[in-house]
Design a protein around this motif. Structure first.
Motif, PDB file in Angstrom:
ATOM      1  N   SER A 230     -32.088 -32.127  18.476  1.00  0.00           N
ATOM      2  CA  SER A 230     -31.708 -31.662  19.812  1.00  0.00           C
ATOM      3  C   SER A 230     -32.170 -32.624  20.889  1.00  0.00           C
ATOM      4  N   ASP A 233     -30.243 -35.847  20.738  1.00  0.00           N
ATOM      5  CA  ASP A 233     -28.894 -35.638  21.289  1.00  0.00           C
ATOM      6  C   ASP A 233     -28.930 -35.587  22.815  1.00  0.00           C
ATOM      7  N   ALA A 246     -36.499 -33.075  28.185  1.00  0.00           N
ATOM      8  CA  ALA A 246     -37.352 -31.906  27.955  1.00  0.00           C
ATOM      9  C   ALA A 246     -36.500 -30.686  27.686  1.00  0.00           C
ATOM     10  N   MET A 247     -36.853 -29.945  26.648  1.00  0.00           N
ATOM     11  CA  MET A 247     -36.092 -28.760  26.276  1.00  0.00           C
ATOM     12  C   MET A 247     -37.029 -27.570  26.104  1.00  0.00           C
ATOM     13  N   GLN A 248     -36.478 -26.451  26.457  1.00  0.00           N
ATOM     14  CA  GLN A 248     -37.178 -25.180  26.292  1.00  0.00           C
ATOM     15  C   GLN A 248     -36.625 -24.501  25.036  1.00  0.00           C
TER      16      GLN A 248
ATOM     17  N   HIS B 195     -20.305 -34.032  25.061  1.00  0.00           N
ATOM     18  CA  HIS B 195     -21.435 -33.960  25.987  1.00  0.00           C
ATOM     19  C   HIS B 195     -22.172 -32.615  25.905  1.00  0.00           C
ATOM     20  N   VAL B 197     -22.221 -30.449  23.526  1.00  0.00           N
ATOM     21  CA  VAL B 197     -22.873 -30.257  22.224  1.00  0.00           C
ATOM     22  C   VAL B 197     -24.204 -31.000  22.214  1.00  0.00           C
ATOM     23  N   SER B 198     -24.220 -32.151  22.867  1.00  0.00           N
ATOM     24  CA  SER B 198     -25.478 -32.902  22.955  1.00  0.00           C
ATOM     25  C   SER B 198     -26.526 -32.125  23.742  1.00  0.00           C
ATOM     26  N   ARG B 199     -26.086 -31.325  24.682  1.00  0.00           N
ATOM     27  CA  ARG B 199     -27.048 -30.584  25.505  1.00  0.00           C
ATOM     28  C   ARG B 199     -27.578 -29.340  24.805  1.00  0.00           C
ATOM     29  N   TYR B 200     -26.767 -28.712  23.958  1.00  0.00           N
ATOM     30  CA  TYR B 200     -27.141 -27.403  23.432  1.00  0.00           C
ATOM     31  C   TYR B 200     -27.028 -27.280  21.918  1.00  0.00           C
ATOM     32  N   GLY B 201     -26.456 -28.308  21.253  1.00  0.00           N
ATOM     33  CA  GLY B 201     -25.914 -28.036  19.950  1.00  0.00           C
ATOM     34  C   GLY B 201     -26.816 -27.956  18.754  1.00  0.00           C
ATOM     35  N   SER B 202     -27.867 -28.755  18.691  1.00  0.00           N
ATOM     36  CA  SER B 202     -28.517 -28.928  17.388  1.00  0.00           C
ATOM     37  C   SER B 202     -29.562 -27.885  17.051  1.00  0.00           C
ATOM     38  N   LEU B 205     -32.468 -24.566  21.708  1.00  0.00           N
ATOM     39  CA  LEU B 205     -33.215 -25.146  22.819  1.00  0.00           C
ATOM     40  C   LEU B 205     -32.224 -25.406  23.946  1.00  0.00           C
ATOM     41  N   ARG B 206     -32.721 -25.441  25.158  1.00  0.00           N
ATOM     42  CA  ARG B 206     -31.858 -25.780  26.295  1.00  0.00           C
ATOM     43  C   ARG B 206     -32.620 -26.744  27.192  1.00  0.00           C
ATOM     44  N   PRO B 207     -31.875 -27.619  27.892  1.00  0.00           N
ATOM     45  CA  PRO B 207     -32.563 -28.517  28.821  1.00  0.00           C
ATOM     46  C   PRO B 207     -33.368 -27.696  29.828  1.00  0.00           C
ATOM     47  N   MET B 219     -21.618 -24.600  26.160  1.00  0.00           N
ATOM     48  CA  MET B 219     -21.349 -25.451  24.994  1.00  0.00           C
ATOM     49  C   MET B 219     -19.896 -25.237  24.603  1.00  0.00           C
TER      50      MET B 219
END
Lengths: 373, 373, 373, 373
Positions: A230, A233, A246-248, B195, B197-202, B205-207, B219
């Protein structure tokens, strides 16, 4: 005139004595907290603990204490020297490092305080949470929400070491702390291993028959492989000026924090990253999972490397640096964000001067003393 | 007496004519819907479309029409024969199968209707959603929420085929349908590929800087590899008596449905699975992603195999069978659950008789005719 | 060349015939809805019904039909002449005017469709909702949420007349309509009169043991005295350019709409008020509770006075005028806002030209015909 | 053997000293909180303050201090003698009684701590909250949410007395307390008097253009007349075994608590009411608005009459009695329920023995001493 003044003073003094005896106090003699910039230095100072100290102490502890009925956990709590003998790094969060040796069991108990485990060393020991066995691998985050039975067992050949993060000071300050020991050694497994990960873990899907949203994440383990992916990515597409990538960790049933009292973050500082400073009303306890670098806190530079811990009190200016030109740094942290968000108390400011970077005025050792000397 | 009766009838007739001319109608002459068991057969019948028909028709369509300004999409809509010429399989959802040949572009447009794509064949074509290029691989689910610009481009060497699922009948019944063509061919990319998916996908977790929750999933693509893994994981620990191993795709910002008007499910029917029958007020459009089996709908048996589509109207008893003794079947489906849940109209009953299994009284061909003959 | 063209056409024709026989239709031959400004005139036109027509028709109906097992309700439905014989003023909402004579009972039944009553004439008849007797006074709003048993009884000396507003077209379009007759005359009272008003009605407080929030208001009656006071209070401090002093009835457990499918508003147009025009994707059915004035709808002027009803379809420009220089006008209305908000389909535009006021191009009678002539 | 033991002890001692010097502490030497029944007596004890003491002290205070730049508020804080010199009755809430004499101004300031005022005496003074003047009448509840400018002015002929309730201990324990003085005397009015009551107050309606829900009530005053009516209405239909006729003030935009950190209740104890005992993890500070009676707290009887205050710490068994056979008693209280609900820490038990009633083992004076002697 002087007599009158004296007389008034006397009258006042009698009054103040009287109201005190009646269980009251004059508000006008209380001190108010200042505006933000005048906040008096909190007794909870920034702190740093080195991994070599922690690891050596754990090894020594192994010779002295064994988990069991008398010593439920072989865990070293990280204490804030500014508030001795407070056994917590900040006013809301504790952090400890626990070691379970091969063959050992840390017996089950439960408490209203919520806990997280972040795995540092070893592979394959089990944390049992309300009947769900969760296997532990470095980088995994494991939740033990409040009032869940939990215990640990290491059937592997090697010592298992992890970070414990709890909301003990918060819950105690609310006088809501309850504890109960389990009458036997380990509360038994009633579910397959990593059961909740099987239900929610591999993608953004949920069993169609599980539609309830709860403030406590129904998924109890966040495996490192996914977390790392994550971050890598996200690094490709976005970052924060204050925290880099940074991720939560999120509760799959709400998209929000994993627990109502404690948030968890994983941060990737890219090689040579140097973030801008900001401050906020929440506090963070950091564990350096990988890499090395520095964090400048109110002008004091804390240098950290793999395994170290450091804690940031509320309202301190802070910025992070990855000193490596090739390797990312990974920082895990716990925080009290869910509390501040729920209660409407979150505030944040960016450091406006010097292009967002503080002047370094002292090293951590110089300012706070090096505990190792 | 007879005269009086006649006179009353006459008075009534005049009255009914008069109120009609005044723009009113007597409620007591309206028909009420029946209780559930007496629901008159909906004109939207259960439907089945075979992949061989669809595929052959797409090939023929390729010779006749080319996506571009005149024919924006080379897509065959699946129509419910019970409601000809309604171009939709159910009263709330459309389904179509779209083919984009190598080198072709299906130009950008936008509409208030939301769409999903489920990829069937080909690998590597791009759907562009509000500036985000999303690459397509079989089994991926891609969202194009309402009023987002979207178009498709196939720069690969092979035809690209996918399912389009939209909420067109719902939005049209609400008279909320708007459409706008993009003045040029393809709305341009402004973000890196995949894009969101890169933020939320794996992982879960969230930015940390993206804390807003929205009813529309941020997503936009749910890759097959993760979806399949999720189902195989869930299969190890739990299942539904009615849907076997069934998961709902979720919006990572809320844990709920991916869109406010349309839900998406992926179901794994384990080898030899035979679910119990139930019925609900929502409808489903199914695509057989892999495997073969049958679904019994109000006593009528629909046999399906890979690539087929079938649709279930509301309030029909239905149960699923995987005919294979070794291979799982994977069924993707769209539904109108979010609408029924939001509006408080969801109802569900289990089939109580015969241990939950209906008697098969007819084949689909026998009951509804086989469209191929 | 001509031959080839003919041949292609022939091929196409065969193709179109074939796919139709296979239960498919070519998307590229479908019509798209236009952009908003090009929305073709909806068949649901603006409508107006005069109170004198309604009242006279009710009196005639009283001689013809009596509520009971055969004619459950003596209610005249207001029909949109643009969509004859649709018994509803808009595509989502019905409106009817019901009369219960002294001594009569409109027997209990229930349906998944939700209803509201707005009381027009009479004082003291009872609506029984799931065992709660609710007394009726002009200006009161009474809810009968979906699937609640409800019936009406008039033990007073005078006829009782009220507006019925339901979500029938919406629920039918979703094929979610169920109806069940109560086996006896009136479902019996199990609670004291106006029970839910006693629990929630007089202020912004809730019983401490009732903490659940539900999408359906737990308070079933909103008394006129409070509603009027609310509007007069608001008039002192604020207003909307488009709706003057307008308030939405709220669910005390959420602060949101009273029902998940239907919203209710009460509007006070101050003497000589002339609002600016706007349009939105939702529709409204209005009852003139007090006063007289005009509403200009897409350039057509509807004049209204006490007791009249009028309906606004979606996406029409509309503005309101109170023609009195001394008396306020009170407009009650139902709308489908909760649906559009839940599904993310609400849109609104202000009329930008002519200082926000439309040019009047026709009277309602001239444009749509006067039903009374 | 003895030597070995001595040697191990020595090793341990060195270890404990060393880890302490390294900023750590052994978790196994920490004390755990007990299970609920073994909770050690909290230092925050039940408390009682008599109105005659408070009133006489206020009169004396009037001769000594005047609100203004030096003494911002003439308020007497109620202190818990168990935690001297803590200026708060419980660990999360403060309570004070404030008096503003005719012609006086308590100057504007703001702080992150939220406050409520419950009016005890006088009629017509003004609290100014972020530009909204709120007039004060006995029984009114007025909110001054965190970080709102607020000050008080008494232009009437009589002293004005009210209760101040704040979340100071909670916010301070979270180190989130900020304070700012207003540079001038009174932050000016920018809105009409009781503006927010005009927007939300008279019924369950909201302006159609105000659709946002916020955790802080947009209505800042809850007038006594409505509150009393609500309680008398509820008394007709329902009550709680533990709190008799008890209502929570609600935020009209959410239906929930008025503030994220503090809840407010008004309770009517009917003549001769004697509730059953229960306990919960939250604490309450009570003001006796009208009537007289007793509250039994962990076997200790607190007798109270009009004007008195009393405070209940968390986890104490408590039950209430109205000693009058003809007059209701009205108890206003503040609590920390929103905090415990948000953080998932609320727990409650009913007292199972003796038909729900505790044995009285001591009077308050006998157990805790009578402050007046």
């Amino acid at each position: 005139m002087a007599i009158e003044q004296a007389s008034l003073t006397e009258i006042s003094d009698v009054f103040y004595r009287d109201v005190q005896s009646l269980g009251m106090s004059p508000l006008w003699r209380s001190t108010q907290p200042g505006p933000r910039d005048g906040v008096p230095a909190a007794p909870y100072q920034p702190c740093h603990w080195s991994w070599s100290d922690i690891e050596r102490s754990l090894v020594r502890a192994a010779a002295i204490v064994k988990p069991g009925p008398e010593a439920e956990r072989r865990a070293l709590q990280l204490c804030n020297p500014g508030v001795a003998p407070s056994p917590s790094p900040t006013h809301t969060l504790t952090a400890a490092v626990q070691m379970v040796m091969p063959g050992e069991i840390a017996p089950s108990h439960r408490h209203t305080m919520a806990a997280i485990r972040f795995i540092i060393q070893g592979d394959g020991a089990i944390t049992m949470v309300n009947g769900e066995p969760l296997s532990m691998t470095p980088g995994d985050l494991i939740l033990t929400p409040g009032w869940c039975w939990h215990g640990h067992i290491n059937r592997t050949e090697a010592p298992m070491i992890w970070m414990d993060g709890l909301d003990v000071p918060l819950v105690r300050s609310l006088k809501a702390g309850l504890y109960e020991g389990y009458p036997d050694e380990l509360h038994p497994a009633t579910k397959p291993i990593d059961h909740s990960v099987s239900r929610y873990g591999s993608g953004h899907l949920r069993p169609v028959w599980e539609q309830t949203s709860t403030k406590i994440s129904p998924m109890l383990k966040f495996p490192w492989a996914q977390t790392e992916q994550s971050l890598r990515d996200l690094a490709k597409v976005d970052s924060s000026p204050f925290d880099d990538v940074a991720m939560q960790y999120t509760n799959p049933s709400t998209g929000g924090h994993v627990l109502p009292t404690m948030g968890c973050w994983m941060q990737l500082l890219r090689p040579e990253a140097h973030t801008r400073a900001h401050r906020h009303s929440t506090c963070h306890v950091y564990h350096v999972f990988r890499g090395s670098g520095s964090t400048i806190v109110d002008g004091v530079q804390i240098d950290w490397k793999q395994g170290d811990f450091f804690a940031l009190p509320p309202d301190c200016w802070h910025e992070h640096l990855n000193r490596s030109s090739s390797e990312p740094a990974f920082l895990f942290s716990t925080n009290d964000l869910p509390v501040f968000e729920s209660l409407g108390l979150y505030r944040e400011d960016a450091y406006a001067e010097r292009d967002g970077h503080q002047e370094v005025v002292a090293s951590y050792a110089a300012r706070y003393g090096d505990s190792r000397n």
